[in-house]
Design a protein around this motif. Structure first.
Motif, PDB file in Angstrom:
ATOM      1  N   PHE A  52       0.827  -1.258  -0.050  1.00  0.00           N
ATOM      2  CA  PHE A  52       0.103  -0.091  -0.022  1.00  0.00           C
ATOM      3  C   PHE A  52       0.792   1.278   0.144  1.00  0.00           C
ATOM      4  CE2 PHE A  52      -2.250   3.460   2.239  1.00  0.00           C
ATOM      5  CZ  PHE A  52      -3.507   3.479   1.744  1.00  0.00           C
ATOM      6  N   LEU A  53       2.003   1.226   0.801  1.00  0.00           N
ATOM      7  CA  LEU A  53       2.837   2.441   0.819  1.00  0.00           C
ATOM      8  C   LEU A  53       3.524   2.658  -0.376  1.00  0.00           C
ATOM      9  CD1 LEU A  53       4.122   1.876   4.510  1.00  0.00           C
ATOM     10  CD2 LEU A  53       2.315   3.653   3.668  1.00  0.00           C
ATOM     11  N   ALA A  54       4.071   1.617  -0.920  1.00  0.00           N
ATOM     12  CA  ALA A  54       4.686   1.743  -2.414  1.00  0.00           C
ATOM     13  C   ALA A  54       3.681   2.413  -3.374  1.00  0.00           C
ATOM     14  CB  ALA A  54       5.393   0.419  -2.748  1.00  0.00           C
ATOM     15  N   ILE A  55       2.636   1.816  -3.575  1.00  0.00           N
ATOM     16  CA  ILE A  55       1.792   2.342  -4.412  1.00  0.00           C
ATOM     17  C   ILE A  55       1.468   3.954  -4.041  1.00  0.00           C
ATOM     18  CG2 ILE A  55      -0.444   1.989  -5.793  1.00  0.00           C
ATOM     19  CD1 ILE A  55       1.677  -0.020  -6.473  1.00  0.00           C
ATOM     20  N   ALA A  56       0.931   4.001  -2.927  1.00  0.00           N
ATOM     21  CA  ALA A  56       0.668   5.261  -2.319  1.00  0.00           C
ATOM     22  C   ALA A  56       1.665   6.337  -2.857  1.00  0.00           C
ATOM     23  CB  ALA A  56       0.305   5.325  -0.902  1.00  0.00           C
ATOM     24  N   ALA A  57       3.223   5.998  -2.377  1.00  0.00           N
ATOM     25  CA  ALA A  57       4.306   6.749  -2.825  1.00  0.00           C
ATOM     26  C   ALA A  57       4.263   7.062  -4.365  1.00  0.00           C
ATOM     27  CB  ALA A  57       5.700   6.276  -2.376  1.00  0.00           C
ATOM     28  N   ILE A  58       4.192   6.193  -5.251  1.00  0.00           N
ATOM     29  CA  ILE A  58       4.405   6.261  -6.511  1.00  0.00           C
ATOM     30  C   ILE A  58       3.096   7.180  -6.886  1.00  0.00           C
ATOM     31  CG2 ILE A  58       3.987   5.069  -8.593  1.00  0.00           C
ATOM     32  CD1 ILE A  58       5.155   2.583  -7.647  1.00  0.00           C
ATOM     33  N   THR A  59       1.862   6.996  -6.534  1.00  0.00           N
ATOM     34  CA  THR A  59       0.721   8.019  -6.620  1.00  0.00           C
ATOM     35  C   THR A  59       1.142   9.515  -6.074  1.00  0.00           C
ATOM     36  OG1 THR A  59      -0.811   6.202  -6.369  1.00  0.00           O
ATOM     37  CG2 THR A  59      -1.633   8.415  -6.120  1.00  0.00           C
ATOM     38  N   ALA A  60       1.877   9.430  -5.086  1.00  0.00           N
ATOM     39  CA  ALA A  60       2.265  10.941  -4.557  1.00  0.00           C
ATOM     40  C   ALA A  60       3.149  11.550  -5.496  1.00  0.00           C
ATOM     41  CB  ALA A  60       2.757  10.723  -3.117  1.00  0.00           C
ATOM     42  N   LEU A  61       4.072  10.674  -5.735  1.00  0.00           N
ATOM     43  CA  LEU A  61       5.177  11.382  -6.944  1.00  0.00           C
ATOM     44  C   LEU A  61       4.290  11.478  -8.165  1.00  0.00           C
ATOM     45  CD1 LEU A  61       8.280   8.977  -6.479  1.00  0.00           C
ATOM     46  CD2 LEU A  61       8.023  11.148  -5.880  1.00  0.00           C
ATOM     47  N   GLY A 322      -5.012   6.001  -7.768  1.00  0.00           N
ATOM     48  CA  GLY A 322      -3.946   5.129  -7.219  1.00  0.00           C
ATOM     49  C   GLY A 322      -4.193   4.797  -5.624  1.00  0.00           C
ATOM     50  N   LEU A 323      -4.911   5.646  -5.123  1.00  0.00           N
ATOM     51  CA  LEU A 323      -5.364   5.110  -3.673  1.00  0.00           C
ATOM     52  C   LEU A 323      -6.295   3.835  -3.765  1.00  0.00           C
ATOM     53  CD1 LEU A 323      -6.004   8.296  -1.883  1.00  0.00           C
ATOM     54  CD2 LEU A 323      -4.092   6.734  -1.503  1.00  0.00           C
ATOM     55  N   ALA A 324      -7.278   3.895  -4.928  1.00  0.00           N
ATOM     56  CA  ALA A 324      -7.961   2.629  -4.938  1.00  0.00           C
ATOM     57  C   ALA A 324      -7.061   1.383  -5.454  1.00  0.00           C
ATOM     58  CB  ALA A 324      -8.818   2.954  -6.296  1.00  0.00           C
ATOM     59  N   VAL A 325      -5.997   1.533  -6.259  1.00  0.00           N
ATOM     60  CA  VAL A 325      -5.086   0.413  -6.742  1.00  0.00           C
ATOM     61  C   VAL A 325      -4.676  -0.221  -5.660  1.00  0.00           C
ATOM     62  CG1 VAL A 325      -3.258  -0.154  -8.136  1.00  0.00           C
ATOM     63  CG2 VAL A 325      -4.892   1.160  -9.305  1.00  0.00           C
ATOM     64  N   ALA A 326      -4.013   0.853  -4.864  1.00  0.00           N
ATOM     65  CA  ALA A 326      -3.221   0.560  -3.414  1.00  0.00           C
ATOM     66  C   ALA A 326      -4.037  -0.242  -2.352  1.00  0.00           C
ATOM     67  CB  ALA A 326      -2.694   1.973  -2.706  1.00  0.00           C
ATOM     68  N   SER A 327      -5.160   0.222  -2.483  1.00  0.00           N
ATOM     69  CA  SER A 327      -6.109  -0.488  -1.444  1.00  0.00           C
ATOM     70  C   SER A 327      -6.542  -1.858  -2.021  1.00  0.00           C
ATOM     71  CB  SER A 327      -7.661   0.246  -1.225  1.00  0.00           C
ATOM     72  OG  SER A 327      -7.109   1.703  -0.774  1.00  0.00           O
ATOM     73  N   LEU A 328      -6.594  -1.955  -3.263  1.00  0.00           N
ATOM     74  CA  LEU A 328      -7.074  -3.386  -3.803  1.00  0.00           C
ATOM     75  C   LEU A 328      -5.901  -4.222  -3.717  1.00  0.00           C
ATOM     76  CD1 LEU A 328      -9.234  -2.309  -7.121  1.00  0.00           C
ATOM     77  CD2 LEU A 328      -9.920  -3.270  -4.819  1.00  0.00           C
ATOM     78  N   LEU A 329      -4.771  -3.922  -4.071  1.00  0.00           N
ATOM     79  CA  LEU A 329      -3.465  -4.571  -3.924  1.00  0.00           C
ATOM     80  C   LEU A 329      -3.230  -5.021  -2.532  1.00  0.00           C
ATOM     81  CD1 LEU A 329      -1.144  -2.979  -6.658  1.00  0.00           C
ATOM     82  CD2 LEU A 329      -2.336  -4.946  -6.678  1.00  0.00           C
ATOM     83  N   MET A 330      -3.377  -3.896  -1.472  1.00  0.00           N
ATOM     84  CA  MET A 330      -3.348  -4.364  -0.075  1.00  0.00           C
ATOM     85  C   MET A 330      -4.239  -5.331   0.113  1.00  0.00           C
ATOM     86  SD  MET A 330      -3.453  -1.774   3.184  1.00  0.00           S
ATOM     87  CE  MET A 330      -5.268  -1.466   2.974  1.00  0.00           C
ATOM     88  N   LEU A 331      -5.515  -5.254  -0.223  1.00  0.00           N
ATOM     89  CA  LEU A 331      -6.651  -6.260   0.167  1.00  0.00           C
ATOM     90  C   LEU A 331      -6.136  -7.609  -0.572  1.00  0.00           C
ATOM     91  CD1 LEU A 331      -9.376  -7.343   1.210  1.00  0.00           C
ATOM     92  CD2 LEU A 331     -10.112  -6.325  -0.835  1.00  0.00           C
ATOM     93  N   LEU A 332      -5.761  -7.650  -1.814  1.00  0.00           N
ATOM     94  CA  LEU A 332      -5.234  -8.942  -2.623  1.00  0.00           C
ATOM     95  C   LEU A 332      -3.970  -9.483  -1.692  1.00  0.00           C
ATOM     96  CD1 LEU A 332      -5.519 -10.624  -4.847  1.00  0.00           C
ATOM     97  CD2 LEU A 332      -4.139  -9.535  -6.145  1.00  0.00           C
ATOM     98  N   ALA A 333      -3.136  -8.707  -1.152  1.00  0.00           N
ATOM     99  CA  ALA A 333      -1.945  -9.298  -0.437  1.00  0.00           C
ATOM    100  C   ALA A 333      -2.420  -9.596   0.876  1.00  0.00           C
ATOM    101  CB  ALA A 333      -1.031  -8.278  -0.131  1.00  0.00           C
TER     102      ALA A 333
END
Length: 564
Positions: A52-61, A322-333
């Motif tokens: 989640f933090l990695a995807i969120a960081a990419i989204t923030a960048l 990005g937050l939606a993708v990060a949340s989905l990936l976190m849920l998947l993980a």
């Protein structure tokens, strides 16, 4: 003959090796899958959060890059807007400077500038006075021109101004030397002999108003044009008054439309130097400064834009996506982590079941071998002691039934441990059904190992059979008591005593039961058995090893992995 409860037979090593190979095949996934599973199991909470933090960081960048590009575009737009306004202001200032130069050239050749001459000059120039902000063109006459060098008694009075409107008539007769800013502009124009803009003033046309404005003046020298200006006399000035707000607004209208604020300063960007301001009305603004020169005077043009209080639409879409993708990936993980735990638990269960099956197979093999060995021993001894076929069959059947009864008990307890009381009750159940008072069973709770239970049960069966044929149970009123006590943590002493039966003969033949109890049972129980044929009845004392129930658990008691 083995006497322990769980020792493997001769084929146990190969079976164990085979079981290990099979168990290994159950838990040997591909290396990459195993490595990923280990990460998921080792860090069940950290992995989803890290994703989640990695995807969120990419989204923030990404949002930062989009916002930076938007700010860069805004600055470029502000710069272009400022340059276009500055260019429009410069063109207007240059145009009027040209008109004033032409008027100065004409009036310098005349001894006196009359109203008719002035109007003719203005009409022949065909000046475009449609420029917003320009009030017109006027003539300033300088009196006492001979004293110009000393500056004493000098007056610069507005004589004419065109167009002749009520607003412009307010300026007729105004002395330019009566006010410092105007006087400084006149002196600077006289010194440089160039069109010169004044500082911030309030035009005489305003009357009681306070709207800011400025002048552009051009000196007119009388005399021979071939002479130097310092040697010629100053006859007056040609000038144009400007309304600063209208002057700036006309330049803004010529630039590309933009929702930006504009300020024009006379010099530095200070409040007391402000000529005019078209502000965006926001508290927080970003600024772009652009110097501009109008009629030999440096002005500062400032373009302002309100700082965005929210993200740009593209940034907002990127952030939400990005937050939606990060949340989905976190849920998947998280789901994969849970699945990994379930798989690990399932593999552990399969390995446990496989181990149990192997243990049971080895245990069964051992039990069968021991039972067959006991049966062979019983068969051999029975055959030697039997006098007829019927006697052989009856004796053998009873002993096999005794083994079967104990086997039933062990099967009911999964071949773990069996209470002494249950073994005695199973072997003497037939005799107790005939007379409940004939048999007494007493003793504290004690558990027997499987092999010990078989041997002990066989001994009780032999003692019971002997009592039913020759001893206390063969006559009414006879009694048999079986009592035991604990004489240690791992040992119980069991006493069989008969009373009320026929007198025991002093001399008797040694039978199969005696040999079975004193040899086979004593060997299996690993303790000496005392068997006394007393006159009032048989007395037998056996010491039986006792075990805790947990000593014979087949399943591994190691706790399984807990789910996160």
């Amino acid at each position: 003959m083995n006497s322990s409860g769980a020792h493997p037979g001769a084929s146990a090593p190969s079976e164990a090796a085979s079981g290990a190979v099979q168990a290994g095949s159950l838990s040997a996934p591909p290396p990459q899958a195993s490595r990923a599973r280990r990460w998921l199991v080792s860090y069940p909470r950290a992995i989803p959060v890290a994703i989640f933090l990695a995807i969120a960081a990419i989204t923030a960048l990404s949002v930062f890059a989009i916002e930076s590009n938007a700010r860069a575009r805004e600055k470029a737009q502000m710069r272009e807007y400022a340059q276009s306004i500055a260019s429009a202001l410069d063109r207007r200032g240059t145009s009027f400077s040209s008109y004033l130069r032409a008027g100065a050239a004409l009036f310098s050749s005349l001894e006196e500038v009359s109203p008719r001459t002035f109007r003719q000059f203005v009409s022949e120039l065909r000046i475009d006075l449609d420029y917003r902000g320009a009030e017109g063109i006027g003539w300033i006459a300088v009196e006492d021109a001979q004293a110009a060098a000393g500056g004493q008694g000098k007056r610069a009075t507005v004589r004419y101004i065109w167009p002749d409107t009520e607003r412009n008539r307010r300026a007729i007769g105004f002395d330019m030397y009566s006010e410092d800013v105007r006087a400084a502009a006149l002196e600077e124009a006289r010194r440089t002999v160039r069109p010169t803009a004044s500082g911030r003033i309030v035009l005489a046309q305003e009357g009681v108003g306070t709207a800011p404005g400025f002048l552009i003046v051009m000196p007119v020298f009388a005399g021979d044009p071939t002479m130097r200006d310092s040697e010629r006399s100053l006859s007056g000035f040609v000038y144009s008054p400007f309304d600063a707000d209208q002057f700036l607004s006309s330049a803004i209208d010529q630039a590309a439309p933009a929702d930006l604020g504009v300020r024009l300063y006379d010099g530095d960007a200070r409040t007391d130097n402000l000529l005019v301001a078209h502000s965006p009305g926001a508290r927080q603004v970003q600024r772009m400064e652009q110097p501009v020169t109008i009629a030999n005077r440096e002005l500062l043009l400032v373009v302002e834009a309100a700082e965005a209080q929210a993200l740009a639409p593209l940034s907002m879409v990127t952030l939400l996506f990005g937050l939606a993708v990060a949340s989905l990936l976190m849920l998947l993980a998280r789901l994969l982590t849970q699945q990994a735990f379930e798989d690990q638990a399932r593999l552990a269960f399969f390995e446990e079941q496989h181990s149990i099956r192997n243990s049971l197979s080895r245990e069964l093999n051992h039990r069968v071998k021991n039972t067959l060995a006991n049966v062979l021993s019983i068969l051999s001894l029975t055959r030697r002691r039997s006098t007829s076929l019927d006697d052989f069959a009856d004796s053998l059947e009873g002993r096999i039934r005794a083994l079967s009864a104990t086997h039933d008990l062990l099967t009911g307890t999964d071949w773990s441990t069996t209470p002494i009381e249950a073994v005695v009750d199973a072997e003497l159940q037939h005799f107790r059904s005939l007379s409940d008072e004939a048999v007494t069973i007493e003793g504290p709770p004690a558990q027997l190992a499987p092999n010990d239970a078989l041997s002990f049960g066989l001994a009780i069966h032999e003692l019971g059979t002997n009592a039913a044929k020759y001893g206390a149970l063969s006559v009414p009123g006879g009694r048999v008591s079986i009592r035991w006590k604990l004489i240690g943590e791992r040992l119980a002493e069991v006493e069989w005593r008969e009373t009320g039966g026929p007198p025991v003969a002093e001399t008797r033949k040694r039978g199969f039961g005696t040999e079975l109890i004193e040899k086979i049972v004593a060997h299996e129980l690993r303790h000496k058995v005392t068997l006394d044929f007393e006159p009032d009845g048989v007395r037998c004392v056996m010491r039986v090893p006792i075990r805790r129930r947990g000593d014979f658990r087949i399943r591994d008691g190691a706790p399984r992995a807990k789910q996160p």
